[in-house]
Design a protein around this motif. Structure first.
Motif, PDB file in Angstrom:
ATOM      1  N   VAL A 238     -39.750   1.642  29.846  1.00 39.05           N
ATOM      2  CA  VAL A 238     -39.417   0.603  30.782  1.00 39.05           C
ATOM      3  C   VAL A 238     -40.402   0.735  32.058  1.00 39.05           C
ATOM      4  O   VAL A 238     -40.867  -0.329  32.564  1.00 39.05           O
ATOM      5  N   LEU A 239     -40.885   1.915  32.490  1.00 41.76           N
ATOM      6  CA  LEU A 239     -41.557   2.062  33.405  1.00 41.76           C
ATOM      7  C   LEU A 239     -43.042   1.419  33.091  1.00 41.76           C
ATOM      8  O   LEU A 239     -43.748   0.927  33.901  1.00 41.76           O
ATOM      9  N   GLY A 240     -43.409   1.615  31.790  1.00 38.44           N
ATOM     10  CA  GLY A 240     -44.830   1.025  31.437  1.00 38.44           C
ATOM     11  C   GLY A 240     -44.813  -0.345  31.511  1.00 38.44           C
ATOM     12  O   GLY A 240     -45.807  -1.333  31.665  1.00 38.44           O
ATOM     13  N   ALA A 241     -43.790  -1.125  31.009  1.00 36.18           N
ATOM     14  CA  ALA A 241     -43.716  -2.455  31.163  1.00 36.18           C
ATOM     15  C   ALA A 241     -43.688  -2.833  32.666  1.00 36.18           C
ATOM     16  O   ALA A 241     -44.085  -3.889  32.702  1.00 36.18           O
ATOM     17  N   LEU A 242     -42.860  -2.330  33.391  1.00 34.10           N
ATOM     18  CA  LEU A 242     -43.068  -2.491  35.054  1.00 34.10           C
ATOM     19  C   LEU A 242     -44.524  -2.577  35.418  1.00 34.10           C
ATOM     20  O   LEU A 242     -44.981  -3.301  36.202  1.00 34.10           O
ATOM     21  N   ARG A 243     -45.283  -1.441  35.013  1.00 33.29           N
ATOM     22  CA  ARG A 243     -46.680  -1.329  35.287  1.00 33.29           C
ATOM     23  C   ARG A 243     -47.576  -2.466  34.906  1.00 33.29           C
ATOM     24  O   ARG A 243     -48.338  -3.003  35.684  1.00 33.29           O
ATOM     25  N   ARG A 244     -47.018  -2.892  33.825  1.00 37.65           N
ATOM     26  CA  ARG A 244     -47.989  -3.993  33.089  1.00 37.65           C
ATOM     27  C   ARG A 244     -47.562  -5.308  33.510  1.00 37.65           C
ATOM     28  O   ARG A 244     -48.446  -6.344  33.493  1.00 37.65           O
ATOM     29  N   HIS A 245     -46.645  -5.463  34.278  1.00 29.82           N
ATOM     30  CA  HIS A 245     -46.070  -6.593  34.634  1.00 29.82           C
ATOM     31  C   HIS A 245     -45.421  -6.575  36.173  1.00 29.82           C
ATOM     32  O   HIS A 245     -44.375  -7.107  36.413  1.00 29.82           O
ATOM     33  N   PRO A 246     -46.416  -6.208  37.162  1.00 26.01           N
ATOM     34  CA  PRO A 246     -46.088  -5.939  38.594  1.00 26.01           C
ATOM     35  C   PRO A 246     -45.687  -7.202  39.282  1.00 26.01           C
ATOM     36  O   PRO A 246     -44.951  -7.189  40.339  1.00 26.01           O
ATOM     37  N   GLY A 247     -46.341  -8.353  38.755  1.00 30.49           N
ATOM     38  CA  GLY A 247     -45.820  -9.538  39.264  1.00 30.49           C
ATOM     39  C   GLY A 247     -44.569 -10.320  39.232  1.00 30.49           C
ATOM     40  O   GLY A 247     -44.048 -11.444  39.820  1.00 30.49           O
ATOM     41  N   LEU A 248     -43.875  -9.649  37.968  1.00 28.39           N
ATOM     42  CA  LEU A 248     -42.558 -10.275  37.804  1.00 28.39           C
ATOM     43  C   LEU A 248     -41.540 -10.159  38.867  1.00 28.39           C
ATOM     44  O   LEU A 248     -41.230  -9.153  39.443  1.00 28.39           O
ATOM     45  N   ARG A 249     -40.671 -11.251  39.211  1.00 27.58           N
ATOM     46  CA  ARG A 249     -39.762 -11.308  40.045  1.00 27.58           C
ATOM     47  C   ARG A 249     -38.544 -12.061  39.744  1.00 27.58           C
ATOM     48  O   ARG A 249     -38.720 -12.916  38.785  1.00 27.58           O
ATOM     49  N   ILE A 250     -37.080 -11.745  40.029  1.00 26.05           N
ATOM     50  CA  ILE A 250     -36.249 -12.558  39.755  1.00 26.05           C
ATOM     51  C   ILE A 250     -35.891 -13.621  40.730  1.00 26.05           C
ATOM     52  O   ILE A 250     -35.402 -13.317  41.760  1.00 26.05           O
ATOM     53  N   GLY A 251     -36.147 -14.596  40.482  1.00 28.20           N
ATOM     54  CA  GLY A 251     -35.986 -16.076  41.483  1.00 28.20           C
ATOM     55  C   GLY A 251     -34.585 -16.548  41.147  1.00 28.20           C
ATOM     56  O   GLY A 251     -34.077 -16.296  40.382  1.00 28.20           O
ATOM     57  N   ARG A 252     -34.315 -17.443  42.269  1.00 25.67           N
ATOM     58  CA  ARG A 252     -33.137 -17.998  42.196  1.00 25.67           C
ATOM     59  C   ARG A 252     -33.153 -19.396  42.644  1.00 25.67           C
ATOM     60  O   ARG A 252     -33.763 -19.982  43.742  1.00 25.67           O
ATOM     61  N   THR A 253     -32.909 -20.353  41.639  1.00 21.01           N
ATOM     62  CA  THR A 253     -33.040 -22.011  42.101  1.00 21.01           C
ATOM     63  C   THR A 253     -31.791 -22.436  42.939  1.00 21.01           C
ATOM     64  O   THR A 253     -31.961 -23.545  43.697  1.00 21.01           O
ATOM     65  N   MET A 254     -30.703 -21.743  42.853  1.00 17.15           N
ATOM     66  CA  MET A 254     -29.590 -22.417  43.720  1.00 17.15           C
ATOM     67  C   MET A 254     -28.887 -23.444  43.039  1.00 17.15           C
ATOM     68  O   MET A 254     -28.338 -24.306  43.710  1.00 17.15           O
ATOM     69  N   ARG A 255     -29.269 -24.009  41.952  1.00 17.67           N
ATOM     70  CA  ARG A 255     -28.776 -24.976  41.313  1.00 17.67           C
ATOM     71  C   ARG A 255     -28.180 -24.849  40.059  1.00 17.67           C
ATOM     72  O   ARG A 255     -28.552 -24.342  38.928  1.00 17.67           O
ATOM     73  N   VAL A 256     -26.709 -24.464  40.237  1.00 16.57           N
ATOM     74  CA  VAL A 256     -25.756 -23.924  38.988  1.00 16.57           C
ATOM     75  C   VAL A 256     -25.789 -25.060  37.825  1.00 16.57           C
ATOM     76  O   VAL A 256     -26.106 -24.658  36.283  1.00 16.57           O
ATOM     77  N   PHE A 257     -25.464 -26.076  37.962  1.00 13.56           N
ATOM     78  CA  PHE A 257     -24.888 -27.083  36.979  1.00 13.56           C
ATOM     79  C   PHE A 257     -26.398 -27.242  36.271  1.00 13.56           C
ATOM     80  O   PHE A 257     -26.568 -27.556  34.997  1.00 13.56           O
ATOM     81  N   GLU A 258     -27.634 -27.509  36.858  1.00  8.29           N
ATOM     82  CA  GLU A 258     -28.801 -27.399  36.429  1.00  8.29           C
ATOM     83  C   GLU A 258     -29.134 -26.475  35.379  1.00  8.29           C
ATOM     84  O   GLU A 258     -29.826 -26.773  34.327  1.00  8.29           O
ATOM     85  N   ALA A 259     -28.837 -25.282  35.789  1.00  6.94           N
ATOM     86  CA  ALA A 259     -28.806 -24.205  34.651  1.00  6.94           C
ATOM     87  C   ALA A 259     -27.955 -24.233  33.826  1.00  6.94           C
ATOM     88  O   ALA A 259     -28.240 -23.628  32.644  1.00  6.94           O
ATOM     89  N   LEU A 260     -26.780 -24.943  34.016  1.00  7.29           N
ATOM     90  CA  LEU A 260     -25.618 -24.786  33.084  1.00  7.29           C
ATOM     91  C   LEU A 260     -25.756 -25.654  31.723  1.00  7.29           C
ATOM     92  O   LEU A 260     -25.621 -25.080  30.603  1.00  7.29           O
ATOM     93  N   VAL A 261     -26.350 -26.954  32.017  1.00  4.61           N
ATOM     94  CA  VAL A 261     -26.506 -27.789  30.919  1.00  4.61           C
ATOM     95  C   VAL A 261     -27.346 -27.210  29.854  1.00  4.61           C
ATOM     96  O   VAL A 261     -26.849 -27.224  28.455  1.00  4.61           O
ATOM     97  N   PRO A 262     -28.656 -26.836  29.952  1.00  3.19           N
ATOM     98  CA  PRO A 262     -29.509 -26.246  29.072  1.00  3.19           C
ATOM     99  C   PRO A 262     -28.956 -24.916  28.352  1.00  3.19           C
ATOM    100  O   PRO A 262     -29.129 -24.930  27.216  1.00  3.19           O
ATOM    101  N   ALA A 263     -28.235 -24.164  29.265  1.00  5.69           N
ATOM    102  CA  ALA A 263     -27.468 -22.942  28.697  1.00  5.69           C
ATOM    103  C   ALA A 263     -26.507 -23.117  27.659  1.00  5.69           C
ATOM    104  O   ALA A 263     -26.381 -22.632  26.595  1.00  5.69           O
ATOM    105  N   VAL A 264     -25.763 -24.315  27.908  1.00  2.00           N
ATOM    106  CA  VAL A 264     -24.721 -24.797  26.796  1.00  2.00           C
ATOM    107  C   VAL A 264     -25.393 -25.230  25.593  1.00  2.00           C
ATOM    108  O   VAL A 264     -24.961 -24.966  24.642  1.00  2.00           O
ATOM    109  N   LEU A 265     -26.499 -26.037  25.861  1.00  2.00           N
ATOM    110  CA  LEU A 265     -27.144 -26.597  24.779  1.00  2.00           C
ATOM    111  C   LEU A 265     -27.618 -25.489  23.923  1.00  2.00           C
ATOM    112  O   LEU A 265     -27.766 -25.820  22.463  1.00  2.00           O
ATOM    113  N   GLU A 266     -27.753 -24.406  24.320  1.00  2.00           N
ATOM    114  CA  GLU A 266     -28.693 -23.234  23.566  1.00  2.00           C
ATOM    115  C   GLU A 266     -27.620 -22.443  23.035  1.00  2.00           C
ATOM    116  O   GLU A 266     -27.783 -21.438  22.161  1.00  2.00           O
ATOM    117  N   GLN A 267     -26.119 -22.635  23.102  1.00  2.00           N
ATOM    118  CA  GLN A 267     -25.191 -21.894  22.681  1.00  2.00           C
ATOM    119  C   GLN A 267     -25.319 -21.683  20.966  1.00  2.00           C
ATOM    120  O   GLN A 267     -25.037 -23.033  20.567  1.00  2.00           O
TER     121      GLN A 267
END
Length: 314
Positions: free
Chosen positions: A107-136
């Motif tokens: 895990v620490l090795g992966a973190l060192r290789r991808h230091p620019g990864l962040r967990i962002g948030r769009t604040m748009r729930v329904f816009e995330a819901l539709v494709p997630a349901v389509l991927e079920q």
């Protein structure tokens, strides 16, 4: 460019914009997303209307520039830092991972290789819901085909000088009125269609949970899983994107348990085994799975792949 609004944001550390935003992309032909040599384009149905944003990185200035168009332009620029993980609290993660025991070095090795990864948030729930349901319970290319078809049919053209073919996610009311034959033509069977239509009736309540970011994720999980057709996996996939929840692990995923088991122990595992392995990383379990995916830790393939279904009438 006419109607263009702009903003420059300087992050407080390394950031990989494409990597951070990549979970929002639904396949290579996603009508809401376009990557070009000069920048990355996205569309969004914001609280103030449709918008298009172009994001470019200027390494010398250590700055990210946003240019936006449409009624939602100002909102997209105001929330650009959140979408790029400005609120993602990563400071304690390296120490936590260092104490995790089995697989910590991976895990620490992966973190060192991808230091620019962040967990962002769009604040748009329904816009995330539709494709997630389509991927079920389907392969990605089947879900992405349905997503493309529905956006091209019901999405509106992207504001501003966006690349040809880009579309904006339709309003909840539009999703409620899609006829059954168009769901069928898109390749989404009645169960997934009903889930989306029912969720559209509660879109306003769902969106209200997003302003609090990860702190609102628990309430969002409760509301989402109270809706017919939405379970643990779908809720997690939505909250990862809309709320920026670094702990929303996708239990029930076809690939992730095997990936986590292989990366951390050299053996594939199931959901229960995955949760045991991820327990020392509580608070960051989704972050760990993202890092392991990006680092390419996948067990060797065995047996045929799940086929893409296509039962549409032509």
């Amino acid at each position: 460019m006419a109607g263009c609004r702009e903003r420059v944001w300087r992050p407080d550390g390394p950031i990989d914009v494409a990597l951070t935003l990549s979970p929002l992309r639904r396949g290579s032909g996603d009508p809401t997303w376009r990557a070009e040599p000069g920048g990355l384009w996205r569309t969004c149905r914001t609280p103030t209307g449709p918008g298009t944003i172009r994001i470019t990185v200027h390494p010398r200035e250590r700055a990210v520039r946003g240019q936006a168009w449409g009624p939602g332009a100002q909102w997209l620029l105001e929330t650009l830092p959140q979408a790029l993980g400005a609120d993602d609290d990563r400071a304690a993660f390296p120490e936590l991972a260092g104490r995790a025991g089995a697989g910590a070095e991976v895990v620490l090795g992966a973190l060192r290789r991808h230091p620019g990864l962040r967990i962002g948030r769009t604040m748009r729930v329904f816009e995330a819901l539709v494709p997630a349901v389509l991927e079920q319970k389907v392969v990605g290319r089947e879900a992405w085909r349905a997503w493309r078809w529905l956006l091209r049919r019901y999405g509106e053209p992207a504001p501003g000088p966006a690349p040809d073919g880009m579309r904006v996610f339709p309003e909840p009311e539009v999703w409620r009125k899609i006829p059954s034959w168009d769901w069928h033509r898109a390749g989404a069977e009645a169960v997934r269609a009903r889930t989306i239509v029912h969720a559209a009736r509660h879109a306003e309540k769902l969106e209200a949970t997003a302003a609090a970011g990860p702190a609102g994720s628990a309430e969002a999980d409760r509301l989402l899983r109270a809706l017919p057709g939405i379970g643990v996996w779908t809720s997690a996939e939505i909250r990862q994107r809309a709320h920026g929840d670094p702990d929303a692990v996708s239990v029930g995923d076809y690939h992730i348990p095997g990936l986590v088991g292989w990366a951390l122990t050299g053996r594939k595992t199931d959901d229960a085994g995955m949760l045991r392995l991820l327990a020392p990383y509580r608070g960051h379990r989704y972050r760990v799975t993202r890092l392991l995916e990006l680092d390419g830790h996948r067990p060797p393939p065995r047996g045929p792949r799940m086929p893409a279904r296509d039962y549409r009438s032509f």
